[in-house]
Design an enzyme around this catalytic site. Structure first.
Site, PDB file in Angstrom:
ATOM      1  N   CYS A  14      10.634  -5.207   3.096  1.00  0.00           N
ATOM      2  CA  CYS A  14      10.059  -6.150   4.056  1.00  0.00           C
ATOM      3  C   CYS A  14       8.563  -6.344   3.817  1.00  0.00           C
ATOM      4  CB  CYS A  14      10.311  -5.675   5.486  1.00  0.00           C
ATOM      5  SG  CYS A  14      12.035  -5.831   5.996  1.00  0.00           S
ATOM      6  N   ALA A  40       8.339  -8.679   0.887  1.00  0.00           N
ATOM      7  CA  ALA A  40       8.722 -10.029   1.311  1.00  0.00           C
ATOM      8  C   ALA A  40       7.611 -10.679   2.132  1.00  0.00           C
ATOM      9  CB  ALA A  40      10.022  -9.983   2.117  1.00  0.00           C
ATOM     10  N   GLU A  41       7.054  -9.959   3.091  1.00  0.00           N
ATOM     11  CA  GLU A  41       6.016 -10.545   3.938  1.00  0.00           C
ATOM     12  C   GLU A  41       4.729 -10.782   3.153  1.00  0.00           C
ATOM     13  OE1 GLU A  41       4.166 -10.573   8.359  1.00  0.00           O
ATOM     14  OE2 GLU A  41       5.914  -9.343   7.911  1.00  0.00           O
ATOM     15  N   THR A  42       4.414  -9.913   2.228  1.00  0.00           N
ATOM     16  CA  THR A  42       3.224 -10.108   1.404  1.00  0.00           C
ATOM     17  C   THR A  42       3.339 -11.383   0.580  1.00  0.00           C
ATOM     18  OG1 THR A  42       2.782  -7.729   1.315  1.00  0.00           O
ATOM     19  CG2 THR A  42       1.802  -9.090  -0.416  1.00  0.00           C
ATOM     20  N   SER A  56       3.685 -14.608   3.070  1.00  0.00           N
ATOM     21  CA  SER A  56       2.449 -14.946   3.777  1.00  0.00           C
ATOM     22  C   SER A  56       1.363 -15.392   2.806  1.00  0.00           C
ATOM     23  CB  SER A  56       1.972 -13.783   4.651  1.00  0.00           C
ATOM     24  OG  SER A  56       1.697 -12.647   3.876  1.00  0.00           O
TER      25      SER A  56
END
Length: 117
Positions: free
Chosen positions: A35, A38-40, A43
């Site tokens: 996660c 994925a968020e890095t 975003s």
């Protein structure tokens, strides 16, 4: 986390992360680490989409963990599925060194003006 960016644009961001150092007690890639990757990536794409006078703030992420990884690297590819004025959404596919899908995630970011602008 050891994340390394390989490619970056508002439409697509690619990065990789070592499994070593990002495992849970059983020696498998931690789902939370997937996660984070994925968020890095998502975003970062949203920030590129937003432009230099705006910021991207994650407001929702979900992830499905398909298989484990215990060595090598995992590679994430974040692909923009929506890029508007106030929201950007990315699908992120994470694969292992054998190109097997480890995780599928979706991230939505709110796009805001920088404070004071």
């Amino acid at each position: 986390m050891g994340i390394e960016f390989l490619e970056g644009s508002a439409e697509r961001v690619v990065g990789r992360m070592p499994v070593a150092g990002n495992t849970q007690p059983y020696g498998l890639l931690h789902g939370g680490a997937s996660c984070v990757l994925a968020e890095t990536l998502g975003s970062s794409g949203a920030a590129l989409h937003a432009g230099p006078s705006r910021i991207a703030v994650g407001i929702e992420i979900n992830a499905t963990h398909h298989r484990s990884a215990s060595e090598g690297y995992v590679t994430g590819v974040a692909t923009r599925v929506h890029g508007g004025r106030t929201l950007a959404t990315y699908d992120i596919v994470i694969t292992d060194d054998q190109d097997r899908r480890v995780c599928t995630a979706r991230l939505t970011c709110m796009l805001r003006d920088l404070p004071g602008t």
